[in-house]
Design an enzyme around this catalytic site. Structure first.
Site, PDB file in Angstrom:
ATOM      1  N   ASP A 105     -23.753  55.452   5.514  1.00 16.34           N
ATOM      2  CA  ASP A 105     -23.730  56.354   4.356  1.00 16.34           C
ATOM      3  C   ASP A 105     -24.203  55.625   3.105  1.00 16.34           C
ATOM      4  OD1 ASP A 105     -22.458  58.168   6.005  1.00 16.34           O
ATOM      5  OD2 ASP A 105     -20.457  57.589   5.313  1.00 16.34           O
TER       6      ASP A 105
HETATM    7  N1  URA Z   1     -18.531  55.817   9.399  1.00 15.04           N
HETATM    8  C1  URA Z   1     -18.621  56.365   8.163  1.00 15.04           C
HETATM    9  O1  URA Z   1     -17.799  57.162   7.765  1.00 15.04           O
HETATM   10  N2  URA Z   1     -19.659  55.981   7.386  1.00 15.04           N
HETATM   11  C2  URA Z   1     -20.579  55.096   7.773  1.00 15.04           C
HETATM   12  O2  URA Z   1     -21.498  54.788   7.001  1.00 15.04           O
HETATM   13  C3  URA Z   1     -20.456  54.526   9.053  1.00 15.04           C
HETATM   14  C4  URA Z   1     -19.417  54.914   9.842  1.00 15.04           C
END
Ligand code: URA
Length: 238
Positions: A105
């Protein structure tokens, strides 16, 4: 070469043989061969062709590279962002062209692989081969034993229950989660579902790969031992 043919002098110049003009001269002098046949000016080469100057062969196959990047928060995991935000591609060399393996993310930090090896990407992202990934989640509040147990046993999310996870407490409000599924925003949604929203998320391990010295924004190539152990981890099915 992106699967397209290019003029031999252009490819030779890119391989560092000399300027485009000098490479044209080599072709005129009959010193260049393509797959063993003497090249003439205007001949084109494609990926995999054997290009040689004075009998010295140059590889026209793109080199396979695998980078390990420590992604900082605020950088998008995409090849290009229509909104013009900084992307992970800004942090690595532009040639050869590589692509992220899965995604983190915008606000997630930590380890991300980028490669031009499509087969490796497929294996690493395929649910039945997916390697373990370890995350350090800083969460709101202090998860109770019950909340930790729910995270371990599986949490009901809107796209189904999560697979069992390894979960341990690192410090008050900081937990380590090891999961192998790669669902969208999975760790954030799992923690939210048990009442402890994530305030900071860092991926600290991908299968056998860890690197505590790589600073946010830095990248490096995997070494041959790491490549081998990653290939191994990605080929043992669950
Ligand atoms: N899980 C999440 O919530 N975000 C990420 O970027 C990776 C795994």
């Amino acid at each position: 070469m992106d699967g397209e043919s290019e003029r031999a002098q252009k490819v030779l110049a890119r391989l560092g043989v000399g300027s485009r003009r000098a490479c044209e001269e080599l072709i005129r002098e009959g010193r260049v061969t393509i797959n063993g046949a003497v090249a003439t000016l205007g001949d084109r080469v494609s990926e995999g062709d054997q290009l040689a100057v004075d009998g010295v062969v140059f590889s026209t196959m793109p080199e396979i590279v695998v980078y390990l990047l420590n992604k900082p928060a605020g950088v998008v995991t995409t090849a290009s962002d229509p909104q013009g935000r900084p992307t992970v591609m800004d942090l690595i060399p532009s040639e050869p062209r590589v692509f992220p393996v899965g995604r983190l993310d915008l606000d997630t930090e930590g380890l991300l692989l980028l490669t031009n090896d499509g087969a490796l990407t497929n294996r690493l992202t395929h649910p039945s081969f997916g390697v373990d990934k370890e995350y350090i989640a800083h969460v709101k509040g202090n998860p109770s034993r019950g909340a930790l147990r729910r995270l371990r046993e599986g949490v009901e999310l809107d796209d189904g229950i999560t697979a069992p996870a390894q979960v341990s407490v690192v410090a008050p409000g900081v937990i380590r989660l090891i999961i192998h599924e790669g669902r969208n925003r999975q760790v954030r949604r799992m923690c939210e579902a048990v009442g402890h929203p994530v305030v900071r998320l860092v991926r600290s391990r991908i299968g056998p790969l860890v690197d505590r010295r790589l600073k946010p924004g830095e990248h490096r190539l995997l070494d041959s031992d790491e490549l081998l152990s990653l290939q191994r981890a990605a080929s043992s099915s669950r």
